[in-house]
Design a protein around this motif. Sequence first.
Motif, PDB file in Angstrom:
ATOM      1  N   GLY A 198       0.836  -1.188   0.000  1.00  0.00           N
ATOM      2  CA  GLY A 198       0.000   0.000   0.000  1.00  0.00           C
ATOM      3  C   GLY A 198       0.873   1.241   0.000  1.00  0.00           C
ATOM      4  N   ASP A 199       0.521   2.205   0.836  1.00  0.00           N
ATOM      5  CA  ASP A 199       1.293   3.443   0.957  1.00  0.00           C
ATOM      6  C   ASP A 199       2.504   3.164   1.838  1.00  0.00           C
ATOM      7  OD1 ASP A 199       2.298   5.973   1.316  1.00  0.00           O
ATOM      8  OD2 ASP A 199       0.345   6.920   1.595  1.00  0.00           O
ATOM      9  N   VAL A 200       3.564   2.633   1.233  1.00  0.00           N
ATOM     10  CA  VAL A 200       4.744   2.195   1.980  1.00  0.00           C
ATOM     11  C   VAL A 200       5.425   3.369   2.673  1.00  0.00           C
ATOM     12  CG1 VAL A 200       7.031   1.128   1.769  1.00  0.00           C
ATOM     13  CG2 VAL A 200       5.072   0.172   0.517  1.00  0.00           C
ATOM     14  N   ALA A 201       5.463   4.517   2.031  1.00  0.00           N
ATOM     15  CA  ALA A 201       6.120   5.679   2.628  1.00  0.00           C
ATOM     16  C   ALA A 201       5.419   6.098   3.920  1.00  0.00           C
ATOM     17  CB  ALA A 201       6.139   6.841   1.629  1.00  0.00           C
ATOM     18  N   ALA A 202       4.089   6.085   3.900  1.00  0.00           N
ATOM     19  CA  ALA A 202       3.348   6.428   5.121  1.00  0.00           C
ATOM     20  C   ALA A 202       3.628   5.415   6.223  1.00  0.00           C
ATOM     21  CB  ALA A 202       1.855   6.498   4.824  1.00  0.00           C
ATOM     22  N   GLY A 203       3.721   4.146   5.839  1.00  0.00           N
ATOM     23  CA  GLY A 203       4.035   3.124   6.825  1.00  0.00           C
ATOM     24  C   GLY A 203       5.416   3.308   7.413  1.00  0.00           C
ATOM     25  N   ASP A 204       6.394   3.682   6.565  1.00  0.00           N
ATOM     26  CA  ASP A 204       7.745   3.949   7.068  1.00  0.00           C
ATOM     27  C   ASP A 204       7.732   5.121   8.049  1.00  0.00           C
ATOM     28  OD1 ASP A 204       8.949   1.892   5.668  1.00  0.00           O
ATOM     29  OD2 ASP A 204       9.403   3.143   3.917  1.00  0.00           O
ATOM     30  N   GLY A 205       6.938   6.130   7.734  1.00  0.00           N
ATOM     31  CA  GLY A 205       6.835   7.272   8.641  1.00  0.00           C
ATOM     32  C   GLY A 205       6.239   6.877   9.987  1.00  0.00           C
ATOM     33  N   PHE A 206       5.249   6.021   9.940  1.00  0.00           N
ATOM     34  CA  PHE A 206       4.638   5.558  11.187  1.00  0.00           C
ATOM     35  C   PHE A 206       5.649   4.782  12.032  1.00  0.00           C
ATOM     36  CE2 PHE A 206       2.537   2.152  13.540  1.00  0.00           C
ATOM     37  CZ  PHE A 206       1.662   2.881  14.326  1.00  0.00           C
ATOM     38  N   LEU A 207       6.377   3.873  11.397  1.00  0.00           N
ATOM     39  CA  LEU A 207       7.363   3.081  12.138  1.00  0.00           C
ATOM     40  C   LEU A 207       8.453   3.973  12.717  1.00  0.00           C
ATOM     41  CD1 LEU A 207       7.710  -0.043   9.813  1.00  0.00           C
ATOM     42  CD2 LEU A 207       6.512   0.106  12.008  1.00  0.00           C
ATOM     43  N   ALA A 208       8.809   5.016  12.006  1.00  0.00           N
ATOM     44  CA  ALA A 208       9.788   5.959  12.549  1.00  0.00           C
ATOM     45  C   ALA A 208       9.226   6.677  13.774  1.00  0.00           C
ATOM     46  CB  ALA A 208      10.184   6.976  11.467  1.00  0.00           C
TER      47      ALA A 208
END
Length: 895
Positions: free
Chosen positions: A216-226
């Motif tokens: 899906g929106d991988v960038a948003a997921g990376d931001g969440f994990l950060a």
Amino acid sequence: MRADTHSPFLSRAMARLPELVDILAAGQGEAALDWSKCAGADAPSVAYALRRERLALALTLAIGDLAGAFSLERVMAELSAFADRALDAAIADAIVRRVPGATPAGFTALALGKHGAGELNYSSDIDPILLYDPVLLPRRSRDDAGEAAEWVARAIVQTLGHVDAEGYVFRVDLRLRPASEVSPLAIPFEAALGHYESSALAWERAAFIRARSAAGDVAAGDGFLAAIRPFVWRKSLDYGAIAEIGRLTQRIRASHGGAAQVGPGFDLKKGRGGIREIEFFAQTHQLIHGGRHPELRLRGTRASLDALAAGGFVADDDARMMGMAYDRLRVIEHRLQMVNDQQTHALPRDWADLDAVAHLHGSENGAALVAELAAICEAVGARYDQLILQQSGVGVATAATAVAHGGALVEQLAEMGYAAPESLAARIDGWRGGTMRALRSGAAIAAWDALQTPLLVAVSHAPDRDRALLRWEQLIGQTSSVVTLLRLLVAQPKLLELLVRILSLAPPLADELARRADLLDALLDASAFALPLSVTEMIGEFSDWDEGADYQQKLDHVRRKVGEKRFALGVQLIEAAHDPLDISAALSRVAEAAIAVLTKATTVEFQAAHGAISGGELVILGLGRLGGGALTHASDLDLIFLFTGDFAVESDGRRPLNASLYFNRLAQRVSAALSVPTAEGALYEVDTRLRPQGTQGMLAVNFASFAKYQQEAAWSWEHMALTRARVVYGSQAARKELAGMIRGVLLAPRDAVALHDDVLAMRARMAENKAPKGALDVKLLRGGLVDAEFMVHYIQLRDGVGLQPDLRLALEELAAAGMILDAALAAFDLMARFLVAARLLAPDCAVPPPVAQAALAKVMDCSDWAEVMAKLRNARTAIAADWARIFAVKLELDQ
């Protein structure tokens, strides 16, 4: 070929994919992988395409694995990459199906566990967490964001998990999402962030060691994990969290249900020395040191072990052995799953099947495979045992709690006299470890730690400790927040003792507490053990709502107040604080006050739209136990709705109705106000079947119609019911008029012989169609309360005497006139008391546990249970004797 001979799944796959088999037979592994990834190119839908690709990929990786062409790392990486592709395709497909033409956005799948680590099993399920951005997620104009996200989540699960002739893609397990018991399948980013920042548990920290944004929106997921990285990787050591991980493993060892030793049935994942212990070995050290050493923040198990050894955090030999064991166990796990494409980790229980797995793997036989695995698991288990011991030592040394964990808790429980203290300790650890939603916050854990010892001591002295513990578990399991309750019980030891008695004795009260833990607050008041006063006083209390309260708030207010009164009366009953008959009368007053308050509030609400009826009012007649003023905790309300005046008059509101329609609709609203559950729960069951013409008749009729029906069309059983009728709502004038009308009906001349035959026929039909619920059903057992009621009603209608709605007063009048034997009056009293008490202490009418037997004996003023049963038998015999005298028909008692 081993695959064809020993794997039914692979054999079927080869038969379905001959072109792929030819490529594999030529030794062209990479070409086979490329072919597999295009296997669904011409499929009619995304779901079909993914299923075809999955089958081809499963065959390719299995053959390549068995042939030694693909390493374990390659197999796991290819499976994990396919899971990413499948999730991404399913997300995009779901969004477009929901909003045609939309560009997929605002929806992310986080991969956890082996998927997140790139280490998926051959037949693994996946455990994603689905997150969405309410602003970016495409949705239809009539959707809110949550509704759209939930639809997308369900569509993803359906696309990947549905099984048909093409197979399936992945089983999807969403239980790792925050508060999975109550949360939607997809969660907004902000809500998830709040959870992990405030109330997440230690195991959730461990789960996020391997998390990554996968689809899906991988960038948003990376931001969440950060954003949640500080939650996972803490700079300071958190030994309490580490100890939680150790306790989780101990619980898995104790409860996984497989063979304890390596052999048939042994679970390679959950058993001692298995895959999970290697993973937890690495993750525990990562939790301890990863906050200050970023180089340890790796997802893969082998990579993590290597990094821990390189940094000197674990011994080189331990890391090397654990890594080799992990690889070997994962290879055998894949063999198990290749047989029938099942998500299994357990060795077959049958030796022939175990031999087949060994042959598929290339081993000599099952015994040789078991010997190899036993050596591996023993080496892993010994090292993990050491880790658990180290964690337990740290946890006990640093935890400032009233109750020690692990072995100390087991010893404490044994000293208190609990049977099976080991399993109980594991169960209690489970409460603290996340199985109880209410015990997930730091404040809740702290409050629980303060209460744990006092509670266990109180339960150890309870007459039925097993039942009390089970109900306590249900109580905290069904309550979203228990901090206030736990603190209250710590501060009020006497209340804690009373709570344990309630949990031991009275299932209905325990159920009420599970729904409303604040009911205990009412017991703190000095008047908690006093009987409620008059109906008038309770009407004032029940209608004392906040100024400006709307109709719904008024309904909730009455439900809270009634719940408190009924709960307090139940406690008084099990504590033998009052005669059960007095409690029964009090329950009736509570119901009458609730009827008055809710009917008035509903009428005011109804009049706002429809106005009032000139010369007309709603009148409510109570029958059965309500009419007789003798409710139990299990009683419903038998009501008849009537109205005064002409049925054709119109109301004077902005939406006028004729009187008949007006009062029927009002009666429906009142019935709903009394029975429909609100946020504060249910109130009463309402039964209106005793109205003229039963369920075929109108809900409300006027006085004239009611009188005409009773005089000309009613059956004998309806007149029997009328003997217990009492007006519970209406003006004094209406009450007087209706009471006179009913008395006239009951005193009307009737054929004594026909009445005699009608009564016997009715009782026979009841006995045939409504059998006793159990050995203690003193209501329906022959010689029980129903037979006593039938005798009284027969004499009342035959002779026009003893016409009291209160059945006991009627019996006293009939006994004084010599129409009922004194022994029958005493028998009625005894069984009536027992019925009221048994509705709480033996609600299923079966013989209860000894503790409830003792409580019933105390209520009945008996020395023991045997005396209770003897008295009940004698009472039924007395009723049967008087029945034979009155009806000249013998009554056979149930055994």
